[in-house]
Motif scaffolding. Structure first.
Motif, mmCIF file in Angstrom:
data_model
loop_
_atom_site.group_PDB
_atom_site.id
_atom_site.type_symbol
_atom_site.label_atom_id
_atom_site.label_comp_id
_atom_site.label_asym_id
_atom_site.label_seq_id
_atom_site.Cartn_x
_atom_site.Cartn_y
_atom_site.Cartn_z
ATOM 1 N N LYS A 82 0.848 -1.193 0.000
ATOM 2 C CA LYS A 82 0.000 0.000 0.000
ATOM 3 C C LYS A 82 0.878 1.236 0.000
ATOM 4 C CE LYS A 82 -0.568 -0.333 5.041
ATOM 5 N NZ LYS A 82 -1.558 -0.426 6.144
ATOM 6 N N ASN A 83 0.273 2.341 -0.352
ATOM 7 C CA ASN A 83 0.992 3.612 -0.377
ATOM 8 C C ASN A 83 0.743 4.345 0.932
ATOM 9 O OD1 ASN A 83 2.253 6.020 -0.982
ATOM 10 N ND2 ASN A 83 1.335 6.219 -3.010
ATOM 11 N N GLU A 84 1.802 4.532 1.714
ATOM 12 C CA GLU A 84 1.683 5.224 2.998
ATOM 13 C C GLU A 84 2.156 6.672 2.916
ATOM 14 O OE1 GLU A 84 1.980 2.104 6.517
ATOM 15 O OE2 GLU A 84 3.843 2.115 5.356
ATOM 16 N N ASP A 85 2.505 7.141 1.710
ATOM 17 C CA ASP A 85 2.905 8.533 1.512
ATOM 18 C C ASP A 85 1.683 9.400 1.234
ATOM 19 O OD1 ASP A 85 5.467 7.573 1.661
ATOM 20 O OD2 ASP A 85 5.967 7.918 -0.450
ATOM 21 N N ARG A 86 1.754 10.659 1.646
ATOM 22 C CA ARG A 86 0.713 11.636 1.343
ATOM 23 C C ARG A 86 1.378 12.973 1.023
ATOM 24 N NH1 ARG A 86 -1.480 7.481 1.219
ATOM 25 N NH2 ARG A 86 -3.406 6.806 2.254
ATOM 26 N N MET A 87 0.769 13.736 0.114
ATOM 27 C CA MET A 87 1.319 15.051 -0.196
ATOM 28 C C MET A 87 0.202 15.948 -0.713
ATOM 29 S SD MET A 87 1.112 13.419 -3.082
ATOM 30 C CE MET A 87 1.165 13.486 -4.870
ATOM 31 N N GLY A 88 0.446 17.251 -0.721
ATOM 32 C CA GLY A 88 -0.524 18.200 -1.249
ATOM 33 C C GLY A 88 -0.059 19.618 -1.018
ATOM 34 N N TYR A 89 -0.849 20.565 -1.519
ATOM 35 C CA TYR A 89 -0.511 21.977 -1.331
ATOM 36 C C TYR A 89 -1.771 22.809 -1.213
ATOM 37 C CZ TYR A 89 -1.183 22.213 -6.455
ATOM 38 O OH TYR A 89 -1.683 22.116 -7.726
ATOM 39 N N CYS A 90 -1.622 23.970 -0.583
ATOM 40 C CA CYS A 90 -2.704 24.936 -0.388
ATOM 41 C C CYS A 90 -2.164 26.309 -0.770
ATOM 42 C CB CYS A 90 -3.170 25.003 1.070
ATOM 43 S SG CYS A 90 -3.278 23.444 1.943
ATOM 44 N N TYR A 91 -3.048 27.216 -1.112
ATOM 45 C CA TYR A 91 -2.576 28.575 -1.349
ATOM 46 C C TYR A 91 -3.706 29.585 -1.195
ATOM 47 C CZ TYR A 91 -4.320 27.526 -6.091
ATOM 48 O OH TYR A 91 -5.089 27.137 -7.165
ATOM 49 N N THR A 92 -3.288 30.794 -0.854
ATOM 50 C CA THR A 92 -4.173 31.952 -0.826
ATOM 51 C C THR A 92 -3.636 32.938 -1.862
ATOM 52 O OG1 THR A 92 -2.866 33.162 0.817
ATOM 53 C CG2 THR A 92 -4.516 31.612 1.654
ATOM 54 N N ARG A 93 -4.142 34.140 -1.829
ATOM 55 C CA ARG A 93 -3.693 35.150 -2.790
ATOM 56 C C ARG A 93 -2.198 35.444 -2.660
ATOM 57 N NH1 ARG A 93 -5.761 39.516 -5.783
ATOM 58 N NH2 ARG A 93 -4.373 41.304 -5.850
ATOM 59 N N GLU A 94 -1.659 35.379 -1.432
ATOM 60 C CA GLU A 94 -0.291 35.828 -1.211
ATOM 61 C C GLU A 94 0.603 34.815 -0.508
ATOM 62 O OE1 GLU A 94 -0.045 39.763 0.498
ATOM 63 O OE2 GLU A 94 -2.016 40.298 -0.320
ATOM 64 N N SER A 95 0.164 33.563 -0.421
ATOM 65 C CA SER A 95 0.937 32.577 0.327
ATOM 66 C C SER A 95 0.660 31.179 -0.206
ATOM 67 C CB SER A 95 0.576 32.655 1.809
ATOM 68 O OG SER A 95 1.315 31.729 2.574
ATOM 69 N N GLY A 96 1.640 30.296 -0.085
ATOM 70 C CA GLY A 96 1.460 28.906 -0.484
ATOM 71 C C GLY A 96 2.096 27.968 0.522
ATOM 72 N N LEU A 97 1.452 26.814 0.732
ATOM 73 C CA LEU A 97 1.946 25.782 1.636
ATOM 74 C C LEU A 97 2.076 24.483 0.848
ATOM 75 C CD1 LEU A 97 2.466 24.534 4.561
ATOM 76 C CD2 LEU A 97 0.017 24.007 4.534
ATOM 77 N N PHE A 98 3.220 23.816 0.993
ATOM 78 C CA PHE A 98 3.475 22.544 0.323
ATOM 79 C C PHE A 98 3.907 21.546 1.391
ATOM 80 C CE2 PHE A 98 4.119 26.098 -2.404
ATOM 81 C CZ PHE A 98 3.542 25.738 -3.620
ATOM 82 N N VAL A 99 3.258 20.379 1.431
ATOM 83 C CA VAL A 99 3.492 19.417 2.514
ATOM 84 C C VAL A 99 3.615 18.006 1.944
ATOM 85 C CG1 VAL A 99 2.744 18.651 4.797
ATOM 86 C CG2 VAL A 99 1.896 20.817 3.897
ATOM 87 N N LEU A 100 4.527 17.225 2.521
ATOM 88 C CA LEU A 100 4.672 15.812 2.164
ATOM 89 C C LEU A 100 4.969 15.028 3.437
ATOM 90 C CD1 LEU A 100 6.519 14.289 -0.837
ATOM 91 C CD2 LEU A 100 7.119 13.495 1.454
ATOM 92 N N ALA A 101 4.308 13.880 3.580
ATOM 93 C CA ALA A 101 4.510 13.024 4.753
ATOM 94 C C ALA A 101 4.666 11.584 4.294
ATOM 95 C CB ALA A 101 3.337 13.145 5.726
ATOM 96 N N ASP A 102 5.544 10.858 4.954
ATOM 97 C CA ASP A 102 5.846 9.466 4.617
ATOM 98 C C ASP A 102 5.544 8.613 5.842
ATOM 99 O OD1 ASP A 102 6.932 6.998 4.016
ATOM 100 O OD2 ASP A 102 8.911 7.744 3.461
ATOM 101 N N GLY A 103 4.381 7.920 5.809
ATOM 102 C CA GLY A 103 4.014 7.043 6.907
ATOM 103 C C GLY A 103 5.029 5.925 7.071
ATOM 104 N N MET A 104 5.412 5.649 8.290
ATOM 105 C CA MET A 104 6.528 4.739 8.551
ATOM 106 C C MET A 104 6.079 3.296 8.633
ATOM 107 S SD MET A 104 8.606 7.107 11.292
ATOM 108 C CE MET A 104 9.765 5.784 11.671
ATOM 109 N N GLY A 105 6.724 2.450 7.846
ATOM 110 C CA GLY A 105 6.500 1.022 7.933
ATOM 111 C C GLY A 105 7.068 0.485 9.235
ATOM 112 N N GLY A 106 6.623 -0.696 9.610
ATOM 113 C CA GLY A 106 7.054 -1.268 10.884
ATOM 114 C C GLY A 106 6.179 -0.836 12.041
#
Length: 301
Positions: A16-40
């Protein structure tokens, strides 16, 4: 604010894919996020999804339309994501907690600031060269005692979100961006099989990020072979407002104040590339995130 962005996630040779990513933005700002769920550990994909949802929800609250204290926001959001994962584990009476790494960047004005915990990385490439990248919270990248030649396990992390111990994270000083700078957030499924030289060469090959990013993903999958890890990355190119070709990428200059757009879904994303959502899907996602935060606040009272 104007940028080109492409995001891709592949399951590779994992169940399965345990990674997640995405981005958000407003008129003057942007957020970029990535997370890697840990196996084990159990439900790594849940930990990664909770991290994205929490950070996105706090960003929506703070970006009006800019985040006033970017470093403070990144620190608060990392701890809030950790706490949400711990609450989830407690609610389900889990003997072991879901865990995830995370890397998040805020771009606004003409600068970028980022936070990372674990071994999900951020690269900045300028004029064909590696300007900087994050250093993993791992034994492999921890300074060794002088004269030590003991082997290290790169998979052994020093910190993450969701661990019973308080997470450690690093926050960068603001980096002044230049037109054409390329930034990539990625999981270890990318950098673990592709060296920095190849990553930089591919990101700065002259291709748009919409071509360079999938090229990197495909190379990582081929190099990883049948047992490839999940391969996930977000790549973006920073373009000032005067950049020719106004139809390229995302321009936030026509967005009204108070508008918040997001590709971070409140539900569990399916495997494969997460496509840009239409306006109705964005509104549903925001409403679901807001409802989750409201329920969480109600439980505290």
């Amino acid at each position: 604010m104007k940028f080109s962005v492409f995001q891709v996630s592949r399951k590779g040779g994992r169940l399965k894919n345990e990674d997640r990513m995405g981005y958000c933005y407003t008129r003057e700002s942007g957020l970029f996020v990535l997370a890697d769920g840990m196996g084990g550990h159990p439900e790594g994909e849940v930990a990664a999804q909770l991290a994205l949802q929490t950070i996105a929800a706090l960003y929506q609250r703070e970006a009006r339309p800019t985040v006033k204290d970017v470093k403070g926001f990144l620190a608060e959001s990392a701890m809030a994501a950790h706490q949400q994962i711990m609450r989830y584990a407690s609610h389900k009476a889990m003997l072991d907690t879901p865990r995830t790494t995370v890397v998040a960047a805020v771009l606004q004005g003409t600068s970028a600031t980022w936070m990372h915990c674990g071994d999900s990385r951020l690269y900045v490439v300028r004029d064909g060269r590696l300007l900087t990248r994050t250093r993993d919270h791992s034994h492999a990248e921890r300074p060794k005692p002088q004269g030590s030649d003991m082997p290290v396990n790169r998979n052994l992390l020093l910190t993450c979100l969701g661990s019973p111990t308080t997470p450690l994270f690093d926050i960068s000083p603001p980096l002044q961006l230049q037109r054409g700078d390329r930034i990539m957030l990625c999981s270890d499924g990318v950098w673990g099989v592709l060296d920095d030289e190849l990553i930089v060469h591919t990101l700065s090959s002259g291709k748009p990020v919409s071509d360079a990013a999938p090229d990197l993903a495909e190379m990582a999958l081929r190099k990883g072979g049948a047992h490839s890890d999940n391969v996930t990355l977000i790549a973006l190119e920073w373009e000032m407002s005067e950049t020719p070709g106004e139809d390229r990428g995302i321009s936030t200059e026509t967005i009204d104040d108070g508008v918040f757009a997001s590709t971070i879904q409140a539900g569990m994303p399916s495997d494969g590339e997460i496509e840009d959502m239409d306006e109705d899907a964005i509104e549903r996602s925001i409403a679901e995130i807001n409802e989750a935060i409201r329920r969480s606040a109600a439980r505290k009272t």
